[in-house]
Design a protein around this motif. Structure first.
Motif, PDB file in Angstrom:
ATOM      1  N   GLN A 165       0.827  -1.201   0.000  1.00 57.95           N
ATOM      2  CA  GLN A 165       0.000   0.000   0.000  1.00 57.95           C
ATOM      3  C   GLN A 165       0.868   1.261   0.000  1.00 57.95           C
ATOM      4  OE1 GLN A 165      -2.943  -0.387   2.996  1.00 57.95           O
ATOM      5  NE2 GLN A 165      -3.047   1.822   3.265  1.00 57.95           N
ATOM      6  N   PRO A 166       0.552   2.234  -0.839  1.00 59.10           N
ATOM      7  CA  PRO A 166       1.387   3.435  -0.880  1.00 59.10           C
ATOM      8  C   PRO A 166       1.277   4.209   0.418  1.00 59.10           C
ATOM      9  CG  PRO A 166      -0.581   3.730  -2.204  1.00 59.10           C
ATOM     10  CD  PRO A 166      -0.567   2.300  -1.769  1.00 59.10           C
ATOM     11  N   SER A 206      -2.033   8.700  -4.821  1.00 63.39           N
ATOM     12  CA  SER A 206      -2.213   8.307  -3.428  1.00 63.39           C
ATOM     13  C   SER A 206      -3.547   7.594  -3.244  1.00 63.39           C
ATOM     14  CB  SER A 206      -2.164   9.537  -2.532  1.00 63.39           C
ATOM     15  OG  SER A 206      -3.338  10.297  -2.739  1.00 63.39           O
ATOM     16  N   MET A 207      -3.662   6.887  -2.131  1.00 64.27           N
ATOM     17  CA  MET A 207      -4.906   6.204  -1.833  1.00 64.27           C
ATOM     18  C   MET A 207      -6.049   7.199  -1.706  1.00 64.27           C
ATOM     19  SD  MET A 207      -4.739   2.934  -1.528  1.00 64.27           S
ATOM     20  CE  MET A 207      -5.798   2.161  -0.331  1.00 64.27           C
ATOM     21  N   ALA A 239      -7.373   8.168  -4.987  1.00 61.98           N
ATOM     22  CA  ALA A 239      -8.175   7.072  -5.545  1.00 61.98           C
ATOM     23  C   ALA A 239      -9.564   7.095  -4.924  1.00 61.98           C
ATOM     24  CB  ALA A 239      -7.486   5.740  -5.279  1.00 61.98           C
ATOM     25  N   SER A 294      -4.161   7.324 -12.179  1.00 60.56           N
ATOM     26  CA  SER A 294      -3.831   7.122 -10.770  1.00 60.56           C
ATOM     27  C   SER A 294      -3.574   5.649 -10.492  1.00 60.56           C
ATOM     28  CB  SER A 294      -4.991   7.650  -9.924  1.00 60.56           C
ATOM     29  OG  SER A 294      -4.907   7.195  -8.617  1.00 60.56           O
ATOM     30  N   LEU A 295      -4.438   4.837 -11.060  1.00 58.80           N
ATOM     31  CA  LEU A 295      -4.330   3.390 -10.863  1.00 58.80           C
ATOM     32  C   LEU A 295      -3.007   2.862 -11.406  1.00 58.80           C
ATOM     33  CD1 LEU A 295      -5.807   0.891  -9.962  1.00 58.80           C
ATOM     34  CD2 LEU A 295      -7.011   0.857 -12.113  1.00 58.80           C
ATOM     35  N   LEU A 311      -9.037 -10.522  -1.219  1.00 64.66           N
ATOM     36  CA  LEU A 311      -9.860 -10.343  -0.027  1.00 64.66           C
ATOM     37  C   LEU A 311      -9.863 -11.560   0.883  1.00 64.66           C
ATOM     38  CD1 LEU A 311     -12.809  -8.405  -1.646  1.00 64.66           C
ATOM     39  CD2 LEU A 311     -11.203  -7.548   0.038  1.00 64.66           C
ATOM     40  N   LEU A 320      -9.635 -10.275  -7.203  1.00 60.15           N
ATOM     41  CA  LEU A 320     -10.338  -9.679  -6.073  1.00 60.15           C
ATOM     42  C   LEU A 320     -10.545 -10.713  -4.968  1.00 60.15           C
ATOM     43  CD1 LEU A 320     -11.684  -7.113  -5.231  1.00 60.15           C
ATOM     44  CD2 LEU A 320     -13.762  -7.895  -6.334  1.00 60.15           C
ATOM     45  N   HIS A 325      -6.360  -4.909  -9.961  1.00 62.61           N
ATOM     46  CA  HIS A 325      -6.246  -3.535 -10.449  1.00 62.61           C
ATOM     47  C   HIS A 325      -5.786  -3.485 -11.904  1.00 62.61           C
ATOM     48  CE1 HIS A 325      -6.492  -2.571  -6.130  1.00 62.61           C
ATOM     49  NE2 HIS A 325      -6.978  -1.426  -6.544  1.00 62.61           N
TER      50      HIS A 325
END
Ligand code: HEM
Lengths: 335, 532
Positions: free
Chosen positions: B16-17, B44-45, B48, B113-114, B479, B475, B202
């Motif tokens: 994670q950034p 950045s998150m 997003a 961004s992605l 998860l 996904l 992603h």
């Protein structure tokens, strides 16, 4: 002729079973409410059932004495409101069996899966919510969630019976497809699980509010009674996340399955029909929820709020879009 | 958890950034500084998150206002009804939301961004996947999950057992040999698939967008009405409407001809839903060019006909009453079926007939009722969609059809601006109408049906589907797989002949069941060491 008669009889039986289940759900709701009320009479100060350690981390050490774990958990029989809670659970089982009967009879009467119009989708979703809850209850004690499950179930059944009712009939041609089975059953499971997730999120918000008030030295307020009978804020938050995280891939699947079906029925897999648009909006909002949970400053409250917005979008996609907009998905059967 | 040992131990559990670290103030760091700041903010998150929200909000008007893509007529009606707001909303793109520049701006920013976020994360993850699990923190008892127990055996036995147990469970294991040559701890990590799944998801989203866009650009779709007993060929001129993608070329149309033999429809005959359609099917014969074999097929509502990547979908149907029109001398001016467009669920249908060859020109406007019913208020209407009591109401017009003006005209509309109406008549099948002023006769000979087909080629759809499937797989991994680390340490102070063993585990905050898993590892190690 005999066949027609028996189909009509089945539809009639189905309706009565659905009514009976609503009655039983109402009884269950009263039992759950009594269970809460009795819990409240006991004490306003203790957060008894909840995990002291976690509660402590939420409200700080100042109120540790207030939050002391009582011996209630080790002596389950003595917990006030427990009897009412047990009655609630038993009646919940009964109600769900009645509803199951109603849904099956409805399916038999129309000779197909019981989710061809809004009425049927609603009663089947209500069944889905209840079953999801009862399955979880086999593994752990979730009587505290009963009230928040039975209310949406009753609301769903109430709208189904009062507003959405349509006679049992075969399907319109566009719905005759295997994808109906796949796409809609996925959507029904999502409806059940999204509802559970939202219910837990609401509780989470209530409990954090109580925790904040207690920490600030105010009274627990009227949520206090509820807050003391449910798990800690942290656990609720985790549960809400896990439920929503379970639903999200399934919802993605439901949307993709819908697109595949749309391709075979209408010749395009995505056309921004209102239903598709709101499915997309719901999906994006839940994606935002998952991101919020991983973003500092957005965890907790704000993420929970986004989760509830997502649930609102899901509900709107069902009620709002079916009843307000006209589109290719207008097969509600409601006139 | 501000223990530096633990911070180190949990480092790299996610890629994670670190967007939550406040960005340095960009002021006074020059253009490149600004650019870097903008880039970091965009990827950045938080960005997003905000872009996702904007996307959701931006999609809403697409459902509340009528959209050009699906409902052109309603859009013009809306604008006509709202002369002030209509044009403003139109300029804002509210009637074409999903093609509007501001909508595109949001999703393109999101995609940038992605990409900007995922590519560095992929690099990090690639490194993490080949790296050794991090060293054991000095005090495992500081970890959220930890156990301490005494075992009968040597430190080497314990660590070997731990290594075997964890390897058998497919953890990545690192065993550290202290400078003295003795093993002191084992570190293990598993659940890398979580991150892999997340990145796959992603990236699959990016692929999905590309596939959808490419499909739209290289594909085409058209609509065509085919009457029973007639055929259509897949060439541009035969379509009633055709919308090609920007990069579509007409020579990409797959050559084929579809002949409609018969259209079949059944309806609910009784009950509340009387008249609701129950089944549609079009029996066709098709061939893929002259000289090739003809094949029979049935196109159903959920069963399109696929010919070389082009699909033919049944999307609608209607009635085409058949007429014979003769002039006063008995010469046949028309002997054909005429498409009438349905106006309601019971197929009350409007249509026109144009006879440009008559002098002067004549035309007809009419309403066709498959099951005619009369009502003092509504007049004639249809009460059931099937042709149980077909009837047609026609008006005859004489004058200039306006076909020679050069302006294209709809075949479903009669321009009566320079025509006069001569008479009105209702007819049942087989009845003959002797037209006024000696214009000749019209015979309503019967009813046939027509089918409306959508013909679509979308070269991106297979790719889009593949990307969607990958997204769901990624996904689910992301998860449901739990990324976690586990350490086993034998402290130097261990009493002989028993060893004191410390176990500790650390997972991402969303990893439930870590305690049970640790218990099971502890039990397995004990079993392996003590042989019980
Ligand atoms: C089209 C836009 C996007 C969509 C639909 C989307 C969707 C999702 C979903 C559904 C998850 C949940 C998976 C999980 O929690 O593990 C997720 C996680 C994640 N996304 Fe995105 N995402 C998008 C854009 C981005 C962007 C631009 C970034 C970069 C800042 C990003 C970074 C992440 C990260 C780091 C996670 C993992 C969160 C965690 O550690 O739990 N995503 N995304």
């Amino acid at each position: 002729m005999i066949k027609v008669a028996s189909e009509t009889t089945l539809a009639y039986i189905s309706n009565n079973l659905v009514y009976a289940s609503m009655l039983a759900y109402t009884v269950a709701m009263v039992a759950f409410a009594v269970s809460f009320a009795q819990g409240r009479g006991r004490s306003d100060s203790s957060m008894s059932v909840r995990d002291t350690e976690q509660a402590q981390s939420v409200v700080g050490s100042a109120s540790v004495d207030v939050l002391e774990r009582t011996d209630v958990e080790s002596e389950p029989g003595s917990e006030p409101g427990r009897r009412a809670g047990n009655i609630g659970m038993s009646v919940m089982w009964l109600a769900t069996l009645l509803l199951l009967g109603g849904v099956v009879a409805r399916g038999l009467s129309s000779g197909r899966v019981p989710w061809g119009n809004m009425y049927e989708f609603s009663i089947t979703s209500a069944l889905g919510i209840s079953l999801a809850f009862l399955v979880v209850s086999l593994k752990r004690d979730v009587r505290w969630l009963g009230m928040l499950v039975v209310i949406p179930v009753l609301l769903t059944l109430g709208t189904a019976v009062a507003v959405l009712y349509t006679d049992s009939a075969p399907l319109v041609p566009a719905l005759k497809s295997w994808w109906l089975l796949i796409h809609v059953s996925a959507a029904i499971i999502c409806a059940g699980a999204f509802t559970l997730g939202a219910a837990v999120t609401v509780l989470y918000l209530m409990v954090t509010r109580v925790d904040r008030r207690v920490a600030a030295g105010e009274g627990a307020g009227w949520f206090g009674a509820i807050a003391q009978r449910v798990p800690s804020a942290d656990r609720l938050d985790q549960m809400a996340y896990r439920t929503n995280a379970f639903v999200f891939p399934l919802w993605t699947f439901a949307v993709v399955a819908g697109a595949i079906w749309a391709e075979s029925a209408w010749g395009r897999y995505w056309g921004w029909d209102p239903k598709e648009t709101w499915a997309f909006i719901t999906w994006v909002v839940y994606a935002a929820y998952l991101h919020a949970r991983a973003t500092a400053g957005w965890k907790g409250h704000r993420a929970a709020a986004i989760g509830l917005v997502g649930y609102g979008c899901f509900l709107f996609n069902y009620f709002g879009v079916n009843l307000l907009f006209s589109g290719l998905h207008s097969y509600s059967g409601v006139k | 958890m501000s223990d530096p040992g633990i911070d180190e131990a949990s480092a790299g559990l996610t890629t994670q950034p670190e967007s939550d670290v406040t960005s340095p103030n960009p002021a006074g760091i020059g253009a490149t500084g600004w650019l870097r700041w903008a880039w970091r903010t965009l990827t950045s998150m938080r960005a997003a998150l905000i872009l996702l929200f904007l996307l959701a909000v931006a999609a809403i008007p697409g459902s509340t206002f009528p959209q050009r893509g699906t409902n052109t007529v309603e859009v013009s009606q809306y604008i006509a009804r709202n002369p002030t707001w209509g044009p403003i909303l139109d300029r804002l793109g509210m009637f074409d939301v999903f093609a509007a520049p501001w909508f595109a701006a949001i999703y393109l920013l999101l995609m940038v961004s992605l990409a900007g976020c995922v590519i560095p994360r992929a690099r990090l993850h690639w490194r993490a996947m080949r790296a050794q699990p991090p060293a054991a923190p000095s005090r495992l008892s500081r970890l959220p999950e930890h156990r301490t127990l005494e075992l009968d055996g040597s430190p080497a036995d314990v660590l070997t057992a731990a290594e075997t147990v964890l390897r058998a469970r497919r953890w990545r294991v690192r065993r550290e040999v202290a400078p003295s040559g003795e093993s002191t701890w084992v570190a293990a990590e598993t659940g890398y698939l979580r991150e892999t799944g997340n990145l796959l998801f992603h990236l699959a989203l990016l692929a999905l967008l590309v596939a959808v866009a490419a499909g739209g650009m290289f594909g085409a779709k058209g609509q065509v009405i085919v009457r029973e007993g007639s055929a259509f060929s897949n060439t541009l001129t035969q379509y009633d409407s055709f919308s090609p993608g920007r990069l579509f070329k007409a020579d990409r149309l797959v050559p084929f001809t579809v002949h409609l033999d018969q259209f079949r429809a059944t309806y609910q005959e009784d009950g509340m839903q009387r008249g609701a359609p129950r089944d549609f099917a079009a029996d066709v014969v098709y061939s893929t060019g002259p000289g090739t074999a003809e094949r029979k097929a049935t196109i159903g509502v959920n069963e399109p006909l696929a010919i070389d990547g082009t699909k033919v979908f049944l999307v609608g149907h209607g009635y085409a009453p058949t007429f014979v029109i003769k002039d006063a001398t008995g010469k046949v001016l028309l002997d054909d079926s005429v498409v009438f467009l349905p106006q309601d669920g019971n197929f009350t249908s409007d249509g026109v007939i144009k006879i440009p060859d008559a002098t002067p020109q004549i035309g007809f406007t009419g309403v066709f009722l498959p099951t005619a019913e009369r009502d003092p208020v509504r007049g004639g209407f249809s009460s059931f969609p099937a042709p149980l009591r077909p009837e047609v109401f026609l008006s005859v017009w004489r004058g200039d059809l306006g076909l020679d003006k050069g302006t294209p005209q709809s075949v479903y509309r009669l321009d009566t601006s320079s025509m006069e109406r001569l008479g009105l008549k209702d007819l049942k099948p087989g009845q003959i109408w002797t037209l006024p002023d000696g214009l000749g006769t019209l015979t309503f000979t019967g009813v046939s049906e027509y089918a409306t087909f959508n013909v679509a080629s979308d070269p991106g759809s297979g790719w889009a589907l593949a990307a969607a499937v990958l997204a769901i797989v990624g996904l689910s991994l992301s998860l449901f797989v739990r990324r976690r680390r586990l350490w086993v340490r034998v402290p130097d102070t261990s009493p002989d002949p028993k060893v004191e063993v410390e176990f500790g585990a650390l997972g991402r905050s969303e990893a439930p069941g870590l305690d049970e898993e640790l218990d099971s590892v502890v039990a397995a190690v004990r079993r392996a060491v003590e042989g019980v």
